[in-house]
Scaffold this motif. Structure first.
Motif, PDB file in Angstrom:
ATOM      1  N   THR A 128       0.850  -1.192   0.000  1.00  0.00           N
ATOM      2  CA  THR A 128       0.000   0.000   0.000  1.00  0.00           C
ATOM      3  C   THR A 128       0.885   1.241   0.000  1.00  0.00           C
ATOM      4  O   THR A 128       1.760   1.381   0.862  1.00  0.00           O
ATOM      5  N   ALA A 171       2.019   8.548   8.144  1.00  0.00           N
ATOM      6  CA  ALA A 171       1.439   7.234   7.862  1.00  0.00           C
ATOM      7  C   ALA A 171       2.536   6.208   7.585  1.00  0.00           C
ATOM      8  O   ALA A 171       2.422   5.039   7.967  1.00  0.00           O
ATOM      9  N   SER A 174       4.500   5.452  10.929  1.00  0.00           N
ATOM     10  CA  SER A 174       3.675   4.727  11.901  1.00  0.00           C
ATOM     11  C   SER A 174       3.307   3.328  11.434  1.00  0.00           C
ATOM     12  O   SER A 174       2.658   2.576  12.171  1.00  0.00           O
ATOM     13  N   LYS A 176       1.337   2.507   8.821  1.00  0.00           N
ATOM     14  CA  LYS A 176       0.016   2.366   8.216  1.00  0.00           C
ATOM     15  C   LYS A 176       0.095   2.105   6.723  1.00  0.00           C
ATOM     16  O   LYS A 176      -0.838   1.551   6.134  1.00  0.00           O
ATOM     17  N   VAL A 177       1.184   2.533   6.089  1.00  0.00           N
ATOM     18  CA  VAL A 177       1.410   2.269   4.669  1.00  0.00           C
ATOM     19  C   VAL A 177       2.836   1.758   4.499  1.00  0.00           C
ATOM     20  O   VAL A 177       3.684   1.905   5.390  1.00  0.00           O
ATOM     21  N   ASP A 178       3.087   1.147   3.350  1.00  0.00           N
ATOM     22  CA  ASP A 178       4.414   0.584   3.083  1.00  0.00           C
ATOM     23  C   ASP A 178       5.340   1.573   2.377  1.00  0.00           C
ATOM     24  O   ASP A 178       6.557   1.379   2.345  1.00  0.00           O
TER      25      ASP A 178
END
Length: 326
Positions: A128, A171, A174, A176-178
């Protein structure tokens, strides 16, 4: 740096140090809408700081507003110019009386920063990646990167929209995304935290993202002012190319950055800038097609519906600037 470009820089920079206004008795007030003071607006900051606008008889005010509002403000003549050319192209395709008259950047400033274990584009499969929004420049960059790695954007990678670069960086850090498509200085901050710069947008795609846009009526009724804006930005670009240390110092002051971050941004900017305000016909056609699809325009549009380089070419002749296709 090519011989032609080097000669141009020397010739133009000789013009730049003369800070005394050429039109001191008749300064024109000009308002330019910009989403933020950022690297994508660097020539505007340099032209202000080094007196280049004033030397062209222009008292330029940079008005910060959201990208979505810059087009409206330009169409309603609340501002005279804007620098968000990608949004100006989309607006023109929707029928608004706006034209791009110069490009500042011919390649994206954005880079793809990823988790450290991702080492190749092929490793993006199943990942992502944060972009700004669907259909915008960051989405176009991600698609080009994915295609460059022979992956399928529809099935192999998930694009996740997050509007602000700082929030995309958060993001990423943290988990939350790659990965994230982000612009300086956020990519420098990400790399300082151990994330990997996988590839720069400038390495794989040419695209006119920011520049100088104005109302059609301004082109028709006040071409002299448009030309002076163009001349000032061309001279600012030349100053940037020929004065690395001074530009880095001015950038750090203007953007309130550390010198190390401004230095990293400078290297990215130099690779991405359009020294003569032009981009290739192929890139223009692709940008128009991407924009057309993003606004659901039913019919193809010619370049002259969104771009008017006539005054730019006059300015290039006056400044004796001549380039092969970049």
């Amino acid at each position: 740096m090519s011989y032609v470009f080097s000669a141009l820089v020397v010739a133009l920079v000789l013009m730049v140090p003369s800070i005394e206004p050429l039109y001191a008795q008749n300064m024109e007030k000009v308002r330019v809408a910009v989403p933020s003071h950022s690297l994508s607006a660097l020539p505007y900051g340099i032209a202000q700081a080094k007196g280049i606008f004033r030397a062209e008889g222009l008292d330029v005010e940079l008005v910060q507003m959201a990208t979505s509002l810059t087009v409206t403000a330009l169409a309603t003549k609340d501002v005279d110019y804007s620098n968000t050319s990608a949004s100006a192209v989309r607006a023109a395709l929707r029928g608004l009386p706006i034209r791009v008259v110069l490009f500042i950047i011919r390649r994206p400033l954005h880079v793809l920063v990823v988790r450290p274990e991702i080492r190749r584009i092929e490793d993006l499969k199943g990942k992502t990646i944060a972009i700004q929004q669907y259909g915008d420049a960051t989405a176009t960059i991600l698609q080009a990167i994915v295609e460059h790695g022979k992956l399928d954007m529809r099935t192999d990678v998930t694009a996740f929209p997050i509007s602000r670069s700082g929030d995309r960086l958060l993001a990423l850090t943290s988990g939350k995304v790659d990965g994230a498509i982000i612009a300086p200085p956020f990519n420098v901050q990400a790399e300082a935290h151990g994330f990997r710069r996988l590839i720069a947008g400038a390495d794989i795609i040419e695209s006119g993202i920011t520049g100088l846009n104005t109302h059609i009526e301004n082109i028709q009724k006040n071409p002299a002012q448009v030309k002076r804006m163009i001349r000032a930005l061309l001279k600012a670009q030349s100053f940037i190319a020929a004065n690395k240390e001074e530009t880095i110092k001015t950038t750090a002051e203007w953007l309130k950055q550390d010198l190390s971050i401004a230095s990293g941004g400078y290297e990215i900017y130099i690779r991405a800038m359009s020294a003569d305000g032009l981009i290739s016909d192929q890139a223009i056609r692709r940008d128009i097609e991407v924009a057309r699809l993003s606004v659901n325009a039913k019919h193809e549009s010619g370049v002259n519906k969104v771009i008017d380089f006539a005054i730019l070419r006059e300015a290039l002749r006056e400044l004796k600037m001549s380039f092969p296709n970049q």
